[in-house]
Design a protein around this motif. Structure first.
Motif, PDB file in Angstrom:
ATOM      1  N   CYS A  59       0.850  -1.193   0.000  1.00  0.00           N
ATOM      2  CA  CYS A  59       0.000   0.000   0.000  1.00  0.00           C
ATOM      3  C   CYS A  59       0.885   1.243   0.000  1.00  0.00           C
ATOM      4  N   PHE A  66      -1.131  -5.964   0.340  1.00  0.00           N
ATOM      5  CA  PHE A  66      -2.535  -6.324   0.190  1.00  0.00           C
ATOM      6  C   PHE A  66      -2.770  -6.848  -1.224  1.00  0.00           C
ATOM      7  N   CYS A 128      -4.628   0.202   0.128  1.00  0.00           N
ATOM      8  CA  CYS A 128      -5.128  -1.092   0.599  1.00  0.00           C
ATOM      9  C   CYS A 128      -6.635  -1.080   0.823  1.00  0.00           C
TER      10      CYS A 128
END
Ligand SMILES: [Zn+2]
Length: 154
Positions: A59, A66, A128
Motif C-alpha cells: 500500500c 494487500f 489497501c
C-alpha cells in the motif's frame, strides 16, 4: 497455378494455465479468463486478453501488503514481418497504429505479454482500503528503529 491458402487461425488459451509461468515482481493469485489469438489475415493477427487477477502489492499509504484486483482487457494487433523503417513522412498515428506490433517470425511471447498487461493494469496509486489509516504503523516502526539506534550510540 494453385496458391497455397492458409486457413484463418484461431486459438484460445485459459489464462489460469499460465499463472505459474508468469515472471512478476509480485505474488499473484486467481488468474482467470482467456487469451484469444485470431488470425484474420495471412500476416495479421489479434491477441485479445479478457480476464482478471489479484496481485499482492504494498500500500502506498501504510506500506502493508494487500491483494489488488486487476481487470485485464487488452487487445493488440500483430503484423508478421519487419517494422518498416520510418521515412519521416508518416501521417498522424491512428488508434490502430498505436496498438500494432511487428513480429518478424510470427512469434509472440505470451508470458511476457501477459506480465506486461498485469503490471500496466495496476492503479497508479495503490491503496489497501478506503479507510487506510496512513503511515501510522510505519511511523511506529521507525520510532522503534530510532530507539535501537539511540542505545547503540551510548
Ligand atoms: Zn494502507
Amino acid at each position: 497455378m494453385n496458391a497455397v491458402r492458409r486457413e484463418k487461425g484461431y486459438k484460445k488459451l485459459d489464462l489460469s494455465s499460465l499463472e505459474d509461468n508468469l515472471q512478476l515482481p509480485y505474488e499473484i493469485r486467481n488468474l482467470k479468463g482467456t487469451l484469444e489469438v485470431e488470425q484474420w489475415e495471412f500476416t495479421k493477427f489479434d491477441v485479445i486478453v479478457d480476464g482478471s487477477v489479484d496481485v499482492k502489492v504494498p500500500c502506498d499509504r501504510c506500506g502493508e501488503m494487500f491483494w489488488q484486483h486487476v481487470e485485464l482487457e487488452n487487445e493488440e494487433i500483430f503484423i508478421i514481418g519487419r517494422e518498416p523503417v520510418p521515412t519521416g513522412e508518416e501521417k498522424k498515428l491512428s488508434e490502430e497504429d498505436i496498438s500494432t506490433f511487428y513480429t518478424p517470425n510470427g512469434q509472440v511471447n505470451v508470458i511476457e505479454l501477459l506480465s506486461e498487461y498485469i503490471l500496466s493494469g495496476l492503479p497508479t496509486k495503490l491503496i489497501c482500503r478506503d479507510e487506510c489509516p496512513g503511515p501510522v504503523k510505519l511511523l511506529d516502526e521507525l520510532g522503534f528503529v530510532e530507539l535501537i539506534l539511540d542505545e547503540g550510540g551510548k
